[in-house]
Design a protein around this motif. Structure first.
Motif, short mmCIF file in Angstrom:
data_model
loop_
_atom_site.label_atom_id
_atom_site.label_comp_id
_atom_site.label_asym_id
_atom_site.label_seq_id
_atom_site.Cartn_x
_atom_site.Cartn_y
_atom_site.Cartn_z
N ARG A 153 0.84 -1.13 -0.03
CA ARG A 153 0.01 -0.12 0.10
C ARG A 153 0.79 1.21 -0.01
O ARG A 153 0.66 2.31 -0.79
N GLN A 200 0.85 4.02 -2.71
CA GLN A 200 0.48 5.56 -2.46
C GLN A 200 1.71 6.47 -2.75
O GLN A 200 1.35 7.72 -3.17
N ASP A 227 3.71 10.46 6.76
CA ASP A 227 2.51 9.89 7.07
C ASP A 227 2.70 8.85 8.13
O ASP A 227 3.59 7.96 8.06
N ARG A 287 7.56 10.42 1.90
CA ARG A 287 7.46 10.50 0.52
C ARG A 287 8.03 12.08 -0.06
O ARG A 287 7.98 12.85 0.55
#
Length: 253
Positions: free
Chosen positions: A60, A64, A238, A248
């Protein structure tokens, strides 16, 4: 391979941990030996250490962060291949993923299950050409690089314009209750479990070292600042369950 300009001056992810090695210059040798000796039991240990996160979380996070079929991915500090394996499932072909690690023991474990190019090297001196990858990942190993600025400058160099970066980490919880719970489980329970069910004293030492690097690691703001200083944009973090962090960023197009 050009250097892409000087790296910004940023600290190591954590101070020198003198209970494990004498000086910052000794850290690489200590970490390499530790992971070489515990590589065979790492996957079993990871089950306890991951607190229920696993392949689904890594897959995931990759999606993302922008990993898509048709891209080329470099997995830095590949370890036994846990992140690279999910990258292969997304990209659909083994040749699209290249793995790199400082530990020959970890690379040997990765070779057992992954038919992909594997390179021995350091995050702050990547032995690959400029602008050769669309995506770069690093799973739970940022705490082990000696210089944030040098590593991030290299990450930017090897990414193509518009390339994406994903750094998965475990961070120190902010709340006092969550911190005490994490310290008890990750700092005491996991090292004991690693000794019993993993690979003996060296496996226990590795996981004790893991917690101590988590406990001493610089805050997310410092990592985000270092990414921005290295030339990345859209830098973000995150956090899940107060522990799991996904950084990220993007190399500008």
């Amino acid at each position: 391979m050009s250097g892409g300009g000087p790296a910004a001056a940023y600290p190591a992810p954590h101070p020198t941990l003198t209970e494990y090695y004498k000086s910052a210059e000794d850290r690489d040798g200590f970490v390499r030996t530790l992971f070489d000796q515990a590589a065979g039991s790492y996957d079993r240990i990871n089950t306890a250490f991951s607190l229920g996160s696993g392949a689904w979380y890594r897959r995931r996070a990759l999606l993302q962060a922008g990993l898509r079929p048709g891209q080329r991915m470099l997995d830095v500090a590949i370890g036994t291949g846990l992140v690279a394996r999910e990258g292969m499932r997304i990209l659909g072909r083994p040749g699209a993923v290249t793995g790199l690690d400082l530990s020959e023991g970890m690379l040997a474990e990765a070779r057992r299950s992954l038919a992909i190019p594997l390179i021995r090297g350091r995050a702050e001196a990547l032995p690959v050409a400029d602008a050769s990858f669309d995506f770069l990942s690093m799973g739970y190993a940022l705490r082990h690089v000696p210089d944030l600025g040098a590593a991030f400058a290299e990450y930017r160099r090897v990414l193509r314009p518009g390339g994406r970066l994903l750094l998965l980490e475990i961070g120190r919880p902010e709340g006092s209750l969550a911190y005490r719970a994490a310290r008890f489980y990750l700092g005491r329970v996991v090292p004991v479990l690693s000794r019993w069910f993993g690979g003996g004293a060296r496996a226990g030492l590795m996981m004790q070292y893991y917690w101590d690097t988590i406990d001493a690691c610089v805050p997310p703001a410092t990592i985000l600042e270092a990414l921005t200083a290295a030339g990345f944009t859209e830098a973000s973090c995150d956090t899940q369950l107060g522990l799991f962090r996904a950084y990220r960023a993007e190399r500008p197009a």
